[in-house]
Design a protein around this motif. Sequence first.
Motif, mmCIF file in Angstrom:
data_model
loop_
_atom_site.group_PDB
_atom_site.id
_atom_site.type_symbol
_atom_site.label_atom_id
_atom_site.label_comp_id
_atom_site.label_asym_id
_atom_site.label_seq_id
_atom_site.Cartn_x
_atom_site.Cartn_y
_atom_site.Cartn_z
ATOM 1 N N ASP A 194 -39.605 -55.161 -22.022
ATOM 2 C CA ASP A 194 -39.926 -53.983 -22.349
ATOM 3 C C ASP A 194 -41.308 -53.699 -22.190
ATOM 4 O O ASP A 194 -42.208 -52.574 -22.403
ATOM 5 C CB ASP A 194 -39.419 -53.318 -23.424
ATOM 6 C CG ASP A 194 -39.411 -51.737 -23.424
ATOM 7 O OD1 ASP A 194 -39.561 -51.002 -22.104
ATOM 8 O OD2 ASP A 194 -39.180 -50.990 -24.440
ATOM 9 N N ASP A 195 -42.180 -54.898 -22.028
ATOM 10 C CA ASP A 195 -43.551 -55.251 -22.290
ATOM 11 C C ASP A 195 -44.209 -54.157 -23.563
ATOM 12 O O ASP A 195 -44.966 -53.371 -23.521
ATOM 13 C CB ASP A 195 -44.337 -54.301 -21.114
ATOM 14 C CG ASP A 195 -45.782 -54.828 -20.912
ATOM 15 O OD1 ASP A 195 -45.896 -55.965 -21.370
ATOM 16 O OD2 ASP A 195 -46.405 -54.151 -19.927
ATOM 17 N N ALA A 196 -43.374 -54.386 -24.600
ATOM 18 C CA ALA A 196 -43.762 -53.694 -25.951
ATOM 19 C C ALA A 196 -45.207 -54.116 -26.540
ATOM 20 O O ALA A 196 -45.833 -55.317 -26.133
ATOM 21 C CB ALA A 196 -42.767 -54.030 -27.113
ATOM 22 N N ASP A 197 -45.508 -53.515 -27.578
ATOM 23 C CA ASP A 197 -46.871 -53.846 -28.071
ATOM 24 C C ASP A 197 -46.307 -54.028 -29.763
ATOM 25 O O ASP A 197 -45.606 -53.336 -30.177
ATOM 26 C CB ASP A 197 -47.842 -52.784 -27.917
ATOM 27 C CG ASP A 197 -48.372 -52.682 -26.611
ATOM 28 O OD1 ASP A 197 -48.913 -53.630 -26.076
ATOM 29 O OD2 ASP A 197 -48.294 -51.530 -25.931
ATOM 30 N N VAL A 221 -37.507 -50.073 -26.933
ATOM 31 C CA VAL A 221 -37.265 -50.788 -28.167
ATOM 32 C C VAL A 221 -38.113 -50.251 -29.404
ATOM 33 O O VAL A 221 -39.393 -49.832 -29.095
ATOM 34 C CB VAL A 221 -37.623 -52.166 -28.171
ATOM 35 C CG1 VAL A 221 -36.636 -52.946 -26.989
ATOM 36 C CG2 VAL A 221 -38.920 -52.565 -27.672
ATOM 37 N N ASN A 222 -37.759 -50.241 -30.490
ATOM 38 C CA ASN A 222 -38.616 -50.056 -31.753
ATOM 39 C C ASN A 222 -38.191 -50.775 -32.928
ATOM 40 O O ASN A 222 -37.246 -50.475 -33.544
ATOM 41 C CB ASN A 222 -38.415 -48.500 -31.924
ATOM 42 C CG ASN A 222 -39.576 -48.070 -33.010
ATOM 43 O OD1 ASN A 222 -39.961 -48.662 -33.895
ATOM 44 N ND2 ASN A 222 -40.088 -46.708 -32.923
ATOM 45 N N LEU A 252 -48.519 -49.795 -45.184
ATOM 46 C CA LEU A 252 -48.867 -50.235 -43.942
ATOM 47 C C LEU A 252 -47.618 -50.436 -43.294
ATOM 48 O O LEU A 252 -46.551 -51.037 -44.040
ATOM 49 C CB LEU A 252 -49.739 -51.509 -44.092
ATOM 50 C CG LEU A 252 -51.163 -51.380 -44.072
ATOM 51 C CD1 LEU A 252 -51.867 -52.893 -43.940
ATOM 52 C CD2 LEU A 252 -51.611 -50.699 -42.831
ATOM 53 N N LYS A 253 -47.334 -50.147 -42.027
ATOM 54 C CA LYS A 253 -46.009 -50.402 -41.336
ATOM 55 C C LYS A 253 -46.506 -51.087 -39.921
ATOM 56 O O LYS A 253 -47.536 -50.622 -39.267
ATOM 57 C CB LYS A 253 -45.113 -49.004 -41.027
ATOM 58 C CG LYS A 253 -44.828 -48.204 -42.248
ATOM 59 C CD LYS A 253 -43.804 -48.914 -42.796
ATOM 60 C CE LYS A 253 -43.370 -48.047 -44.000
ATOM 61 N NZ LYS A 253 -42.540 -48.833 -45.030
ATOM 62 N N LEU A 254 -45.613 -52.179 -39.559
ATOM 63 C CA LEU A 254 -45.971 -52.939 -38.508
ATOM 64 C C LEU A 254 -44.645 -52.692 -37.688
ATOM 65 O O LEU A 254 -43.645 -53.124 -38.163
ATOM 66 C CB LEU A 254 -46.262 -54.295 -38.872
ATOM 67 C CG LEU A 254 -46.622 -55.274 -37.526
ATOM 68 C CD1 LEU A 254 -47.718 -54.756 -36.667
ATOM 69 C CD2 LEU A 254 -46.783 -56.631 -38.080
ATOM 70 N N ARG A 255 -44.848 -52.449 -36.177
ATOM 71 C CA ARG A 255 -43.589 -52.321 -35.614
ATOM 72 C C ARG A 255 -43.883 -52.933 -34.122
ATOM 73 O O ARG A 255 -45.240 -52.928 -33.684
ATOM 74 C CB ARG A 255 -43.241 -50.671 -35.266
ATOM 75 C CG ARG A 255 -43.110 -50.231 -36.857
ATOM 76 C CD ARG A 255 -42.585 -48.687 -36.456
ATOM 77 N NE ARG A 255 -40.844 -48.858 -36.110
ATOM 78 C CZ ARG A 255 -40.068 -48.821 -36.962
ATOM 79 N NH1 ARG A 255 -40.399 -48.962 -38.513
ATOM 80 N NH2 ARG A 255 -38.811 -48.778 -36.604
ATOM 81 N N ILE A 256 -42.758 -53.334 -33.516
ATOM 82 C CA ILE A 256 -43.090 -53.618 -32.013
ATOM 83 C C ILE A 256 -42.360 -52.490 -31.228
ATOM 84 O O ILE A 256 -41.195 -52.095 -31.476
ATOM 85 C CB ILE A 256 -41.980 -55.079 -31.875
ATOM 86 C CG1 ILE A 256 -42.362 -56.178 -32.646
ATOM 87 C CG2 ILE A 256 -41.999 -55.283 -30.225
ATOM 88 C CD1 ILE A 256 -41.653 -57.423 -32.593
ATOM 89 N N LYS A 312 -52.317 -56.945 -29.942
ATOM 90 C CA LYS A 312 -51.615 -57.476 -28.834
ATOM 91 C C LYS A 312 -50.746 -57.155 -28.333
ATOM 92 O O LYS A 312 -49.671 -56.614 -29.019
ATOM 93 C CB LYS A 312 -51.828 -59.029 -29.165
ATOM 94 C CG LYS A 312 -53.236 -59.701 -29.532
ATOM 95 C CD LYS A 312 -54.053 -59.776 -28.323
ATOM 96 C CE LYS A 312 -55.442 -60.458 -28.684
ATOM 97 N NZ LYS A 312 -56.473 -60.313 -27.801
ATOM 98 N N PRO A 313 -50.332 -57.238 -26.974
ATOM 99 C CA PRO A 313 -49.190 -56.870 -26.657
ATOM 100 C C PRO A 313 -48.160 -58.029 -27.238
ATOM 101 O O PRO A 313 -48.639 -59.302 -27.369
ATOM 102 C CB PRO A 313 -49.397 -57.239 -24.847
ATOM 103 C CG PRO A 313 -50.842 -57.034 -25.004
ATOM 104 C CD PRO A 313 -51.276 -57.646 -26.025
ATOM 105 N N TYR A 314 -46.843 -57.691 -27.060
ATOM 106 C CA TYR A 314 -45.889 -58.533 -27.705
ATOM 107 C C TYR A 314 -45.733 -59.737 -26.936
ATOM 108 O O TYR A 314 -45.633 -60.797 -27.674
ATOM 109 C CB TYR A 314 -44.482 -57.928 -27.681
ATOM 110 C CG TYR A 314 -43.307 -58.670 -28.292
ATOM 111 C CD1 TYR A 314 -43.328 -59.076 -29.519
ATOM 112 C CD2 TYR A 314 -42.213 -59.129 -27.504
ATOM 113 C CE1 TYR A 314 -42.119 -59.854 -30.169
ATOM 114 C CE2 TYR A 314 -41.190 -59.736 -28.006
ATOM 115 C CZ TYR A 314 -41.395 -60.257 -29.147
ATOM 116 O OH TYR A 314 -40.043 -60.920 -29.683
#
Length: 256
Positions: free
Chosen positions: A117-120, A94-95, A85-89, A45-47
């Motif tokens: 930033d409309d991040a995911d 942004v990262n 596994l790695k999970l990031r926004i 999902k989008p952030y």
Amino acid sequence: MHITLPLILLLSVSSSVMAQSDTEQPPPVPTQQVTVAGSRDPDWKPYRKMLDGIDAFDHYHSLAPQAQLKFILRPQQPRLTASDLKLRIVGDTVNIEVPIAADLTFSVPRDESAAKDDADLRLSTKKGLFRWRPDIHTAGIPVGTRRLGDLRLECEVRWAVDKFDASLIKLAYLVPLGGVCHTSRSRVFYSSDAPITGATLVSGSRRERLPAERLDAKDRARYAPPLHDQSWPDDTLVEFEFAMPNDATAADTVKN
């Protein structure tokens, strides 16, 4: 209900019959029954949508006032490894790394720059291998049970994240009913830790077994408690009757 995050609501409509009173049985009146399950095409999902879920948790926190909001990853194939596994926004500017605990739970932080930033949220694996769910647990609940208020709060979080992915027709039906968490015409399925043969609601001296239609006949680890029924308080426990451990078919069930 119920991480791209994989939680688009699948709503299937079937016919049912409702009686208007205990003593009078009028002719059957067709109604709609909505079943909520996991997405078959789970994208993260989008952030901003995840923030909607966090807002819902804050708004309905009284359902489980002693619990914290976490999410959990659920593997969709046997023997999947999650060690790398790695999970990031991730956005244009942004990262942000989101740590995944050993039990596959994680927390989504609030970050104004990521929202602007409309991040995911992005998981470092192929789509469809892992799904997410809210994972809300009040401490001290007996093993082999779930607290109804915790499940209600999980539903509110799932609905807040996913409702804008539902079609306009489905929204037009569900929203006037208060959403999927507040109507007798919806069934929101949850996964137990192991295959079950039954489940019973327990509140003080009151006990009531879940009817067969609230157990998934195909996936024996799934059940749909009556979230809408306010005669059952939030401290009600759902007690599970687990299948025998030698039931290999049930044990290999992949949970949603």
